[in-house]
Design a protein around this motif. Structure first.
Motif, PDB file in Angstrom:
ATOM      1  N   VAL A 278      47.622  58.521 106.030  1.00 42.12           N
ATOM      2  CA  VAL A 278      47.518  57.317 105.200  1.00 42.12           C
ATOM      3  C   VAL A 278      48.530  57.377 104.061  1.00 42.12           C
ATOM      4  O   VAL A 278      49.194  56.384 103.741  1.00 42.12           O
ATOM      5  N   ASP A 279      48.662  58.541 103.452  1.00 43.23           N
ATOM      6  CA  ASP A 279      49.662  58.718 102.393  1.00 43.23           C
ATOM      7  C   ASP A 279      51.076  58.620 102.959  1.00 43.23           C
ATOM      8  O   ASP A 279      51.955  58.000 102.363  1.00 43.23           O
ATOM      9  N   ARG A 280      51.273  59.215 104.124  1.00 40.60           N
ATOM     10  CA  ARG A 280      52.616  59.249 104.698  1.00 40.60           C
ATOM     11  C   ARG A 280      53.084  57.850 105.105  1.00 40.60           C
ATOM     12  O   ARG A 280      54.287  57.552 105.057  1.00 40.60           O
ATOM     13  N   GLN A 281      52.185  56.984 105.490  1.00 44.62           N
ATOM     14  CA  GLN A 281      52.568  55.647 105.938  1.00 44.62           C
ATOM     15  C   GLN A 281      53.170  54.806 104.822  1.00 44.62           C
ATOM     16  O   GLN A 281      54.013  53.941 105.080  1.00 44.62           O
ATOM     17  N   VAL A 282      52.726  55.010 103.586  1.00 43.51           N
ATOM     18  CA  VAL A 282      53.229  54.188 102.477  1.00 43.51           C
ATOM     19  C   VAL A 282      54.443  54.815 101.802  1.00 43.51           C
ATOM     20  O   VAL A 282      55.044  54.186 100.928  1.00 43.51           O
TER      21      VAL A 282
END
Length: 597
Positions: A278-282
């Motif tokens: 989730v962090d990596r996607q943004v």
């Protein structure tokens, strides 16, 4: 009874007694073995119960770990939301307010870059909201539902285990009851056998009593055999149930509990992976926000900002020229300096009195009037005045366009009402249409007025050389003395600002000149025509005169290209007014009536 028969009977009784005795010893061994096996079975059952307790504690601990992780993620989402909210509030706090002076300051490249940074920070905050939303939906929500399912599954498995445990315990109790009954019957048979032997050995006992004791011993022996058969059947059944319990039911239950626990471990691992994803996607979007901030920072141009400052505050004034030397030991001939911004008008000669004071003023250093400025922004330098007037004209044109749009919309509505009376009364919009027409007309008049002032600034203001030629021509036309000309002359300031306040010793508003303190007895200029005031003008600056709309006045000096006309109300009251404010009618000697609007 014959002996033979008696001997046979005796032999039979003796054989039965031996059998009973042998059976008695065998039963004692069986009882002893049953007691030992009972203790062994109880130990195994207790161990199984302990294993269930251990597994129950461990699986509950696993659920607690899962719930703790859910709480951790939930608090992380709250932190992300709080951080995003604080970033948005921070960005909003430093955003320029609409229709304010602060908004005008954001035209420079540095402030534009700062505004871009604020906007990107707003998008940056949005990505943290995305993190919070995704973690809530993909982790917190999913794990919360999974925990509920896990609790139900765990409850079902341990319920099955408890049920299987209770079943084997019930079978064990049945076996224990059968064993105790068999043990009791064996003991009763032993006592009956011992009693029979005692009776048979006693010579004083009758045969009937011996026979009764023998029958009782046989009955007890039969009961013992029946209990033995029942116990044997119960034991076989228990052994079968116990085998199924320990080799089938309990292993299956333990296997299900193990699979449940392994799924929990896998699920929490996947959630941790999702937590990172989730962090990596943004990160790419956040990187774009940071790239835009860097790009905005690189767009800052100090040269461009400096040029904008120059354009914003340039006055349009030219630097003053050199001031001539005044020799007070002999008559002085003063020449008008083209670059000087004094109020003298001609090249005439004059004899200054001792103690005279020069009142020549320089426009760039004039003190501005305090309080609200005039409507035509005449208190501003030319360039600033032009910008203000242009801005006012643009605002009025926008207002006119809004009013016209409303009028067009109401006109269409009226047409619809005329074609479809059931939808509304067409006459109901007539009043509003009339109001809009009046508003548009008023706004057009305002635009016309401000455009007139704008035309003064953009096209009618003369250059320094033109002003000098105007002063020379005026001197030749009037043929008056230089001192008298200087006393009457007024040099027009392009921005409408004049020198210090009018002298308190006279009520006549005339511009301050170099020699107006010395020559107060000059003759007034002749009248060359009349004029009518088109608008009300408040002459707040020195050298101007206030007029009311519709007032008739005398013209004593027409506009020479600087946008001002000199008029007179009476012998003691004269001054300058904007040419666009009056309608001038020259006398017969002039070329004809001229109108300035």
């Amino acid at each position: 009874m014959s002996w033979g028969t008696e001997l046979w009977l005796h032999h039979c009784v003796f054989a039965f007694v031996l059998h009973i005795m042998e059976s008695s010893f065998a039963r004692r061994d069986i009882v002893r073995l049953l007691k030992q096996s009972g203790r062994s079975i109880c130990g195994i059952t207790d161990q199984t119960e302990d294993q269930f307790d251990n597994l129950e504690k461990h699986t509950q601990w696993g659920i607690d770990v899962l719930e703790k992780y859910i709480k951790f993620v939930k608090e992380r989402t709250e932190i992300e939301l709080s951080y995003a909210k604080q970033l948005r509030n921070l960005s909003k706090k430093y955003q320029p307010k609409k229709n304010s002076k602060e908004e005008e300051e954001y035209r420079y490249t540095s402030t534009k870059a700062f505004l871009a940074t604020l906007n990107e920070m707003n998008d940056y905050a949005g990505q943290h909201e995305v993190i919070s939303e995704n973690m809530t939906s993909l982790i917190t929500g999913e794990l919360t539902r999974y925990v509920q399912e896990l609790k139900q599954e765990r409850k079902s498995h341990f319920h099955d285990g408890r049920k299987a445990q209770q079943h084997i315990e019930t079978c064990w109790k049945q076996l224990e009851a059968s064993k105790r009954r068999f043990e009791r019957d064996c003991k009763e048979a032993d006592r009956a056998q011992q009693y029979f032997e005692k009776m048979d050995a006693d010579i004083n006992v009758t045969k009937a009593d011996v026979e009764k004791a023998r029958q009782q011993a046989q009955l007890r022996h039969q009961m013992a055999e029946d209990s033995k058969a029942e116990y044997s059947s119960t034991l076989q059944k228990f052994n079968s149930e116990q085998h199924d319990h320990y080799y089938t039911h309990i292993p299956n239950i333990f296997q299900k509990i193990q699979e449940m626990e392994e799924r929990r471990i896998v699920r929490i691992g996947e959630s941790m992976k999702t937590f990172a994803e989730v962090d990596r996607q943004v990160i790419p979007i956040i990187g774009k926000c940071l790239d835009e901030i860097t790009k905005a920072a690189e767009s800052v141009d100090h040269k461009s900002d400096s040029q904008m400052v120059i354009e914003a505050f340039k006055s349009g004034f030219e630097p003053p020229g050199d001031i001539d030397f005044e020799d007070f030991t002999q008559p002085m001939k003063r020449t008008i300096s083209e670059s000087s911004l004094s109020n003298s008008r001609g090249d005439g000669k004059s004899e200054p009195k001792f103690g005279s004071k020069s009142k020549g003023k320089l426009w760039p250093f004039i003190k501005k009037n305090k309080g609200a400025g005039p409507e035509d922004f005449s208190n501003l330098p030319p360039e600033q005045r032009r910008k203000k007037l242009q801005q006012k004209v643009d605002e009025l044109n926008k207002d006119i366009q809004k009013e016209m749009d409303q009028r067009d919309a109401l006109t269409k509505m009226k047409d619809v009402y005329i074609k479809n009376p059931q939808m509304g009364d067409a006459a109901s919009v007539d009043h509003r249409l009339a109001e809009l027409g009046q508003n548009i007309e008023k706004l057009r008049l305002e635009v016309q007025k401000f455009e007139g002032w704008l035309a003064e600034v953009e096209g009618r203001l003369p250059s320094r050389n033109e002003q000098a030629r105007r002063q020379s021509g005026l001197y030749e036309a009037q043929n008056t003395s230089a001192v008298n000309s200087c006393a009457q002359d007024r040099e027009s300031s392009p921005d409408g600002s004049y020198t210090e306040e009018q002298s308190q010793e006279t009520e006549m508003k005339v511009p301050a000149t170099d020699f107006d303190d010395e020559f107060d007895d000059e003759e007034p200029l002749p009248t060359i025509g009349t004029c009518k005031a088109l608008y009300t003008f408040e002459g707040q600056n020195e050298g101007t005169i206030s007029v009311a709309e519709g007032e008739m006045l005398y013209v004593i000096e027409e506009d020479k290209g600087d946008g001002w006309t000199r008029i007179r109300r009476n012998e003691d009251e004269e001054g300058y007014v904007p040419t666009s404010y009056v309608e001038v009618y020259l006398d017969k000697n002039a070329k004809g009536a001229m109108t300035y609007i």
